[in-house]
Design a protein around this motif. Structure first.
Motif, short mmCIF file in Angstrom:
data_model
loop_
_atom_site.label_atom_id
_atom_site.label_comp_id
_atom_site.label_asym_id
_atom_site.label_seq_id
_atom_site.Cartn_x
_atom_site.Cartn_y
_atom_site.Cartn_z
N ASN A 239 0.99 -1.37 0.07
CA ASN A 239 0.01 0.01 0.12
C ASN A 239 1.03 1.33 0.10
O ASN A 239 2.13 1.05 0.20
CB ASN A 239 -1.08 0.06 1.05
CG ASN A 239 -0.41 0.24 2.60
OD1 ASN A 239 0.84 0.23 2.64
ND2 ASN A 239 -1.30 0.18 3.63
N LEU B 130 1.43 3.60 1.96
CA LEU B 130 2.14 3.74 3.37
C LEU B 130 3.20 2.69 3.44
O LEU B 130 4.18 2.98 4.19
CB LEU B 130 1.28 3.85 4.58
CG LEU B 130 0.28 4.61 4.57
CD1 LEU B 130 -0.61 4.50 5.65
CD2 LEU B 130 0.72 6.29 4.54
N GLY B 131 3.29 1.67 2.64
CA GLY B 131 4.49 0.69 2.80
C GLY B 131 4.00 -0.36 4.28
O GLY B 131 4.88 -1.23 4.42
N SER B 132 2.68 -0.01 4.54
CA SER B 132 2.45 -0.66 6.07
C SER B 132 1.94 -2.31 5.86
O SER B 132 1.96 -2.95 6.56
CB SER B 132 1.70 0.19 6.79
OG SER B 132 0.43 0.30 6.36
N GLU B 133 1.56 -2.59 4.74
CA GLU B 133 0.86 -3.84 4.35
C GLU B 133 1.30 -4.13 3.01
O GLU B 133 1.39 -3.23 2.09
CB GLU B 133 -0.59 -3.54 4.27
CG GLU B 133 -1.40 -3.20 5.51
CD GLU B 133 -2.87 -2.94 5.51
OE1 GLU B 133 -3.49 -4.02 5.00
OE2 GLU B 133 -3.43 -2.04 5.91
N ASP B 134 1.20 -5.56 2.71
CA ASP B 134 1.70 -5.92 1.42
C ASP B 134 0.57 -7.07 1.06
O ASP B 134 -0.05 -7.63 1.96
CB ASP B 134 3.23 -6.41 1.04
CG ASP B 134 3.56 -7.56 2.24
OD1 ASP B 134 2.64 -8.21 2.72
OD2 ASP B 134 4.64 -7.68 2.38
#
Length: 113
Positions: free
Chosen positions: A87, A89-93
């Motif tokens: 995502n 934000l790089g917080s979920e993949d």
């Protein structure tokens, strides 16, 4: 043993396939209003909102939360690949499989482990 569960199943219609490179393409799902743009050969795609990071291997946007960009992939053959997207934000993949069903139809499955 790793188990996979299908979260969603969508059919994409190829909007543009470039030359003889099956993993350089732009796919859309008019029904789901989702776009997927890929170049799994080189980082050549400018991701909306991420221009300062330079070209990437692709992204997914549309009727989903934000822009998800490609962070990894594994090309199985000309008709099957596994792609990992993250995502904005790089917080979920999320891992997905992409399979070519015909010249103009692709199947995308989101999987979990």
């Amino acid at each position: 043993m790793k188990k996979s569960a299908t979260l969603a199943l969508m059919f994409f219609v190829a909007a543009a396939c470039i030359g003889q490179q099956p993993w350089k393409l732009q796919l859309t799902s008019p029904e789901e209003k989702i776009n997927l743009r890929l170049d799994l050969y080189e980082e050549s795609i400018e991701v909306p909102g991420f221009e300062s990071f330079g070209p990437m291997n692709g992204y997914m946007d549309g009727n989903i939360y934000g822009v998800w960009y490609v962070v990894g992939f594994d090309i199985k053959d000309d008709r099957h690949a596994t792609v990992t997207i993250a995502n904005e934000l790089g917080s979920e993949d999320q891992k997905l499989t992409l399979t070519q069903d015909s010249d103009s139809t692709w199947q995308l499955k989101f999987i979990t482990s």
